[in-house]
Each structure stands twice: as C-alpha cells, then as structure tokens.
Motif scaffolding. Structure first.
Motif, short mmCIF file in Angstrom:
data_model
loop_
_atom_site.label_atom_id
_atom_site.label_comp_id
_atom_site.label_asym_id
_atom_site.label_seq_id
_atom_site.Cartn_x
_atom_site.Cartn_y
_atom_site.Cartn_z
N TRP A 132 -11.95 6.98 -4.22
CA TRP A 132 -11.05 6.13 -5.32
C TRP A 132 -10.95 6.33 -6.81
O TRP A 132 -9.66 5.94 -7.23
CB TRP A 132 -11.98 4.81 -4.99
CG TRP A 132 -11.94 4.39 -3.81
CD1 TRP A 132 -13.20 3.89 -2.75
CD2 TRP A 132 -11.21 3.55 -3.80
NE1 TRP A 132 -12.46 3.40 -1.82
CE2 TRP A 132 -11.41 2.52 -2.25
CE3 TRP A 132 -9.83 2.87 -4.46
CZ2 TRP A 132 -10.65 1.80 -1.51
CZ3 TRP A 132 -8.61 2.35 -3.72
CH2 TRP A 132 -9.52 1.65 -2.09
N HIS A 148 -3.67 -1.89 -1.08
CA HIS A 148 -5.10 -1.25 -0.70
C HIS A 148 -5.25 -1.15 0.83
O HIS A 148 -4.40 -1.85 1.91
CB HIS A 148 -5.95 -2.64 -1.03
CG HIS A 148 -7.39 -2.96 -1.28
ND1 HIS A 148 -7.94 -2.79 -0.47
CD2 HIS A 148 -8.14 -1.61 -2.32
CE1 HIS A 148 -9.34 -2.41 -0.68
NE2 HIS A 148 -9.63 -2.03 -1.99
N SER A 152 -6.45 -6.76 -0.31
CA SER A 152 -5.34 -7.40 -0.94
C SER A 152 -4.92 -8.29 -0.30
O SER A 152 -5.03 -8.48 1.47
CB SER A 152 -4.26 -6.84 -1.64
OG SER A 152 -3.51 -6.21 -0.30
#
Lengths: 321, 321
Positions: A132, A148, A152
């Motif tokens: 990340w 994502h 999302s």
C-alpha cells in the motif's frame, strides 16, 4: 438515498456497462456435490472469465465509470494477482495503460500473466504495508487513477453483477457461498441477493479469519500476516465499505482449514474436471466439510478464480486427491 | 431398412433410454479459441459426465438394450480405461455386475477408479491381442454379456446421442471435431450430423493413424503398436461397423502430433480452466495447429474425456504451458 440504494443503482449501471463486454459465465449443476449434500449444488464458473477470475467485473466497471480520466491519466492498482491481471486486461481492452504493484512473493504465474497483458508491474516488498505504501506513493508521483481492489463503490458494483446473473440463471431462493478476502465480491453479492430472497455466506481461510472476526466485532478487524494456500484470499482487513455492506446483507462467514481448501481444489479438478485455485474453491471447501448450516435450499458455490499452475495444483491437491 | 436407417432409429431409442439417466453436458463458447480462429468455437464438456468421459452413453445404452440378460449373466468389457469406468458405473446404476479386462500398462488412476466403482478388474498383458484373447476367453468361461467398446450397434447408438444434444444446443451448421480411436463416437456423431447439415472430422494421434489410413484405404487398416500420450486413443484398428458408418458420413480424419496434443491439454487447463486428458483434447489440438480446413462455420470441439491425474497433467502440459 441510502448507501444501499446507491449501490444497487450502481450495480444496475455496471450491468449495463459490462453487458456488451463480458459473457455470462456458466452455472453448472454438480451431480457429485448434490449427491453428497442431499440438495442441489451449482457451480458458478468465474474461472472462465477473461483472465480466469471474477475480477474483470470490478476492473472493467471501475475503468468504464471514469473512462476519460483513466485514458488521460492511466490507471494504477495493487493486487495479490487476480485483480492485477483483470486490470491489465481491462486497461488493454479500453485503450488505457495499467501500472500494477505486486509483492515479490505473489504467484509467478500471476505476475507473468499480468506482464503478458501489457501492464507495467512494479514489484514491492512482501507485506501489505509495503504494497500500500508503494501504491499510494506511485499514485502521488504518477498522477494515475487508482482502482481499489475491493473497497470502492465501482468495484463492489462490478462485483455485484455476478449476483444479477445468478438470479437470472437460477431464479432465486438459493444459498450462495462466496470466497471472501477484502470483501468486495461478498458485499456486492449479498447486497443483490438479500432483497431477492437468496442468502449469502462468505467463506474465508481459517488462517486469515479477518472477515469472520470483523463480523463478530461489528467493525473491520485487522489480523496479523499469515500463510495460506489460498493466495487470492490474503487481505488482512476487510474494506470499510465492503464490510459495512456485507455485514448488513449476508448471513455470516464460514472458515475453512488449509486441508479443506486443498481437498476442495482436488475435488474440483478430479471430480468436476475444473481447474480452480484453492481460494476460488473456498465455497466447495465449506460444503465438503459440512460447514454450511443444514437446509434444503439449492446451493451455489461461486468458483471465483482458476489461476494456478499445474505443478502447484498437483502439489496442493496431491495429499487430498 | 438400410444400416444407416437402423442406426438412426437406434440412436433415437438410445436418446429416450438415457434421457432420465444423464443430464445434457454443457456446450461452452471458448472466447480464446474463437479469437484465435476467427470463427466461433464451442467446447462440448463430456468431461462432466459421470466417470469423466462420454463413455457412459454407450455403456448405459448397451446394458439397457439387454437389461434382463445383463442382470442375469453380468457384463464383461475390455477397455483402455474410460469405457471401463463407464461400464462399472452403468452396471452399478442398473443393478448388475461388471468384469473388466484392462492392460497392466493402463493409467493407474483409471484402474483404481474402475475398482472403486465396484467392478472386478482382470489385469492382462500389455498388448491388444492379449486383451482381446483374455476377454473372449472370459466371455466363454463366465457366460457374461460382452459389451463392445466401439463396434456394436448399441455402442454407436449410445455415442450418437451426443450429436442429438449438440444439434439441440447449437442448432446446426457447425463443424464437429471428434477424438477418434476405434471410431464409435466418430461414427455415431457423423451419422447424426451429416443428414442435419453439420460436418464431422475425426481427430487422431499421428502415432496411431489407423483411422486416417483406413479412410485412405477404404477398409479398416490395422497399425503396429505405438506409444502416445493420448492413452484413450490407442485402438490399433477401427471397428468394422464404426469405420463403415464414419467413412460414409464424415468429412475426414485429422492427425495431430504428441506435442500438439500436449499443447491442447495445456491450453484447456491454463486458458479454459478445464481438466481434459490429451486424447480428449485432440479436437482442440487440431484447431490450435491450424489443421482444420478454412471456413467460417462455427466449430465444436468434443472434449471427450478428463481422466488424468494432476501430476501427469502437469508433466504432459509442462513443456507446452
């Protein structure tokens, strides 16, 4: 408009967007699982999607929802493998460029396929934190549109199209078993199925357990890093949105052991003649292990992915074939 | 009544007999093969029959056609593996006893599965001559009803039910690629498809070539023993009846190399996510190798069997994945 109303609207839009780009995947009766369980068991073959997993649904939908932006900025994603290939494929289909952050420990097959599909793969260290960190750094540095993998609205909406397909193919009133990691597919499926009168269980490796613990705690819980043969079910924590939706729509979460996952992949290959990766066979694992609460409703196991090398499949299934 | 009229009548009867006992197998579009060939390519998944191959069609039909006799005398068959399992399964389903003659060199998986299905397996020497000698001796000694793997009317009629299913599922006007060995499936398929306006090619390992040579010679030709990874396509000579019917109904025979068979099994596993044994993938092999004459009609590859261990599949596909 509630969050759920917004999501269901977005799933309908996703369905319309994807209808010309993806064929419905087959829903096949499994005579052997049906005989074993005393109820009809169906298999939903997301393994036959382009790139071998359901992830093309969210990848295509997330790019199509912001296509101009995706084309001008390029897209960026991070993935344990199946979302990577799906984003690479969707980007190529839609005329944009994909950059994907993957850990060095990811299945070599999945890394190679992602590169073959034309994506630029950035290999990072072997922790989710590093993945990340790298992804957010690249988002800032490159200005690319980040997709994502599970948390999302566009991702979950893309995932939810699978459940609309199931309702058309089966009719309803069934129990769906859905492999879950970050929870996107679990959320999208349960959001569609609950109002339609069908129920959904997430299935997760015991080694992970983050979704099960989150269900118990009522908030997303992060677990410590772990090892599992289900290399597609390794998120350490459900997404905020995906968790909220799944918890309000699904029946619960079932946990399966490594041995049960191996046995399920072996069953799929040797009895069903289907190549399914261990994570993709999690629903079958729960069923074979007798973990689904008793009932007479039909069962649908979503076979969410089939990206595994044959040497690895033979190794995994070897002890349980 | 001509032989062909008799056969078509028998195929209709077989269809009625089998309709309550076998589900139609899926016919799936292959996007990847369609893209490669520039025409629609479908896969007929006989791998999903009980016992993993199309052979349950002829086995069930041959027993059902003489059920009282089969029950009082028991049945006897000889097989390289897939017919063995199918007869064992059909005998169990129909309440009779099966004895199967198999060579010691047959795939251990196929021998083990045949025993698991309750058949008595008699292992003979590793030549067809020894297998047939043993089988005919046991027929005399035991009085059992012998079921021919490819050269009886009931066998070919059972095989032909596959083509009726294809016509219902697809509609017609396609080209079918059918793996062939003794020629039962090839005969049954082409007999149904020719009058319906669809065409049929048999596909055989180059290492064998007996059907191709027989087509050229106009009479069944016997070849010398050979080795092939397609362990289900090893008959040294077509059946008299199956040859006669196939030659009058089919377009021709395509030959594929060992490497092409391996590549086809790898394609099925890695791209289609389907477990198919090399012999079962012969149609895909011909297609991938560009051996099907050019045209625009849809293509149907019959995936005739999926009985292969995962170690063996990894080994076979390893060089070509």
């Amino acid at each position: 408009m509630t969050e759920m109303e917004e999501l269901l609207g977005a799933i309908g839009e996703a369905r319309a967007r994807l209808s010309t780009r993806l064929q419905p995947t087959p829903l096949l009766l499994s005579p052997s699982l049906s005989a074993r369980c005393g109820r009809k068991v169906f298999l939903k073959l997301e393994t036959r999607q382009p790139t071998g997993s359901f992830k093309v649904r969210p990848a295509l939908n997330a790019i199509l929802a912001r296509l101009d932006e995706a084309r001008s900025r390029g897209v960026l994603a991070s993935s344990s493998g199946n979302f990577a290939q799906a984003v690479a494929w969707a980007a190529r289909e839609l005329g944009t460029r994909a950059m994907i952050v993957m850990m060095g420990s990811t299945s070599p097959l999945k890394i190679a396929r992602t590169r073959e599909l034309g994506a630029e793969v950035v290999i990072c260290g072997d922790s989710f934190q590093e993945r990340w960190d790298t992804t957010y750094r690249l988002e800032r540095e490159t200005g690319r549109l980040m997709l994502h993998p599970y948390d999302s609205l566009e991702t979950i909406a893309g995932d939810g199209t699978l459940a609309l397909e199931l309702l058309e193919q089966h009719g309803g009133g069934f129990v769906a078993l859905v492999p879950t990691s970050g929870g996107g597919l679990f959320a999208g499926t349960s959001a569609v199925l609950k109002p339609a009168g069908a129920s959904t269980y997430g299935v997760q490796p015991e080694a992970n357990g983050s979704m099960a613990r989150s269900f118990a705690a009522g908030v997303p819980v992060q677990v410590e890093p772990f090892r599992t043969i289900a290399d597609s079910l390794v998120a350490l924590k459900p997404g905020e949105t995906s968790f909220r939706i799944a918890r309000s729509s699904a029946e619960g979460v079932l946990l399966v052991s490594e041995e049960e996952l191996a046995r399920a992949a072996a069953h799929c290959a040797l009895q069903e003649k289907l190549v399914v990766e261990p994570g993709g066979a999690a629903g079958v694992a729960a069923l074979l292990a007798g973990k689904l609460p008793a009932g007479s409703a039909d069962v649908v196991c979503v076979l969410s992915g089939g990206n595994i090398g044959l040497d690895r499949l033979a190794e995994v299934a070897g002890g349980s074939g």
